[in-house]
Design an enzyme around this catalytic site. Sequence first.
Site, PDB file in Angstrom:
ATOM      1  N   ASN A   1       0.882  -0.988  -0.057  1.00  0.00           N
ATOM      2  CA  ASN A   1       0.081  -0.021   0.085  1.00  0.00           C
ATOM      3  C   ASN A   1       0.899   1.400   0.066  1.00  0.00           C
ATOM      4  OD1 ASN A   1      -1.694   2.054   0.508  1.00  0.00           O
ATOM      5  ND2 ASN A   1      -2.169   1.502   2.620  1.00  0.00           N
ATOM      6  N   TRP A   2       1.007   1.840  -1.083  1.00  0.00           N
ATOM      7  CA  TRP A   2       1.929   2.851  -1.089  1.00  0.00           C
ATOM      8  C   TRP A   2       1.501   4.171  -0.757  1.00  0.00           C
ATOM      9  CZ3 TRP A   2       4.430   3.365  -6.896  1.00  0.00           C
ATOM     10  CH2 TRP A   2       4.988   2.036  -7.459  1.00  0.00           C
ATOM     11  N   LYS A   3       0.214   3.999  -0.241  1.00  0.00           N
ATOM     12  CA  LYS A   3      -0.575   5.429   0.410  1.00  0.00           C
ATOM     13  C   LYS A   3      -0.199   6.528  -0.779  1.00  0.00           C
ATOM     14  CE  LYS A   3       0.490   3.296   4.717  1.00  0.00           C
ATOM     15  NZ  LYS A   3       0.444   3.639   6.169  1.00  0.00           N
TER      16      LYS A   3
ATOM     17  N   HIS B   1      -9.539   1.111   4.524  1.00  0.00           N
ATOM     18  CA  HIS B   1      -8.316   1.268   5.263  1.00  0.00           C
ATOM     19  C   HIS B   1      -8.642   2.019   6.552  1.00  0.00           C
ATOM     20  CE1 HIS B   1      -3.986   2.349   6.177  1.00  0.00           C
ATOM     21  NE2 HIS B   1      -3.803   1.334   5.485  1.00  0.00           N
TER      22      HIS B   1
ATOM     23  N   GLU C   1      -6.819   4.432   7.444  1.00  0.00           N
ATOM     24  CA  GLU C   1      -6.484   6.029   7.470  1.00  0.00           C
ATOM     25  C   GLU C   1      -7.850   6.812   6.532  1.00  0.00           C
ATOM     26  OE1 GLU C   1      -2.696   5.532   5.366  1.00  0.00           O
ATOM     27  OE2 GLU C   1      -1.977   5.009   7.287  1.00  0.00           O
TER      28      GLU C   1
ATOM     29  N   GLU D   1      -5.443  -5.153  10.357  1.00  0.00           N
ATOM     30  CA  GLU D   1      -4.659  -4.133  10.577  1.00  0.00           C
ATOM     31  C   GLU D   1      -5.055  -3.275  11.898  1.00  0.00           C
ATOM     32  OE1 GLU D   1      -2.385  -3.035   6.910  1.00  0.00           O
ATOM     33  OE2 GLU D   1      -4.278  -1.677   6.850  1.00  0.00           O
TER      34      GLU D   1
ATOM     35  N   GLY E   1       1.928   2.020  10.622  1.00  0.00           N
ATOM     36  CA  GLY E   1       2.926   3.242  10.644  1.00  0.00           C
ATOM     37  C   GLY E   1       3.742   3.722  11.871  1.00  0.00           C
TER      38      GLY E   1
ATOM     39  N   SER F   1       3.175  -2.304  10.621  1.00  0.00           N
ATOM     40  CA  SER F   1       4.601  -2.219  10.559  1.00  0.00           C
ATOM     41  C   SER F   1       5.297  -3.815  10.236  1.00  0.00           C
ATOM     42  CB  SER F   1       5.094  -1.744  11.891  1.00  0.00           C
ATOM     43  OG  SER F   1       4.612  -0.409  12.080  1.00  0.00           O
TER      44      SER F   1
ATOM     45  N   GLY G   1       2.820  -1.263   4.136  1.00  0.00           N
ATOM     46  CA  GLY G   1       2.876   0.183   4.011  1.00  0.00           C
ATOM     47  C   GLY G   1       4.120   0.667   3.614  1.00  0.00           C
ATOM     48  N   GLY G   2       4.935   1.237   4.562  1.00  0.00           N
ATOM     49  CA  GLY G   2       6.204   1.698   4.522  1.00  0.00           C
ATOM     50  C   GLY G   2       7.240   1.001   3.758  1.00  0.00           C
TER      51      GLY G   2
HETATM   52  C1  PEP Z   1      -0.835   0.001   5.844  1.00  0.00           C
HETATM   53  O1  PEP Z   1      -0.787   1.204   5.498  1.00  0.00           O
HETATM   54  O2  PEP Z   1      -1.750  -0.758   5.544  1.00  0.00           O
HETATM   55  C2  PEP Z   1       0.375  -0.357   6.580  1.00  0.00           C
HETATM   56  C3  PEP Z   1       0.233  -1.507   7.181  1.00  0.00           C
HETATM   57  O3  PEP Z   1       1.210   0.433   6.938  1.00  0.00           O
HETATM   58  P1  PEP Z   1       2.656   0.250   7.512  1.00  0.00           P
HETATM   59  O4  PEP Z   1       3.362  -1.416   6.961  1.00  0.00           O
HETATM   60  O5  PEP Z   1       3.409   1.303   7.300  1.00  0.00           O
HETATM   61  O6  PEP Z   1       2.477   0.120   9.072  1.00  0.00           O
END
Ligand code: PEP
Length: 255
Positions: free
Chosen positions: A13-15, A98, A100, A170, A176, A216, A237-238
């Site tokens: 997930n590049w956001k 998601h 966010e 999640e 994040g 994470s 994500g990251g």
């Molecule tokens: C996400 O955005 O779905 C996510 C899990 O982010 P991160 O891996 O950065 O926690």
Amino acid sequence: MNKAKRRAVIAGNWKMNKNRAEAKTLITELLPLVKEAGCEVVICTPYTNLETALALTEGSNVKVGAENCHWAESGAFTGEISAPMLKELGVQYVIIGHSERRQYFGETDGTVAKRVRAALESGLEVILCVGETLEQREADITGETIAIQVKKALAGVTAEELRHIIIAYEPVWAIGTGKTATDEQANEVNHMIRELLGKLYGEEAAEATTIQYGGSMNAKNAAGLLAQPDIDGGLIGGASLKAPDFAAIVEAASK
Ligand code: PEP
């Protein structure tokens, strides 16, 4: 529990990251690193990078997803993108619900359900996100919270349609933040989701559903999480923004 019955899926997930040039660089670096993947590999990019991602991944084992879609086919919804628009581009996956989106853009279980319906009707594969906040975990209502999110999002979804849904657990407190759920904490919730799916759709459908963990996940902790019996992949994500890190997670899921 039989993990062999379901597909392992690692989705990035590049956001709201990567301009077109950066997207090209990242995808070009990633493709050779994951070409032997023993799991499904998906990159979910900002809308502005979808065409670039589709062109670069054509003929490869990497699939492309969007990060959201609206529930209407078209109309007066300024700034939104519909599921048929994504389908027409050639996009295969879409993330829905998601945290966010829920946290910053007023997404509710009701709008999540409508977006899931629209995505399914357009023939998209859905990555449905659910997860509890830290406050909910500390109040010991994680199970109830997740159960409500899953039930409401899947209201009206048939067992046949469930085959096109991946659930991503999640925990909001782990996204994040660098704080990962322990392998056991993550598996416990994924297992609970599978039991709930069993009650709603029967054991066979529940056993066949891919349930990811996200929060994470990185090159270091992926192997432990992915070894758990109810964790069938990850939403990343990251770590999806760096090709070697994402590829290391894909490799951990391929074992
Ligand atoms: C996400 O955005 O779905 C996510 C899990 O982010 P991160 O891996 O950065 O926690």
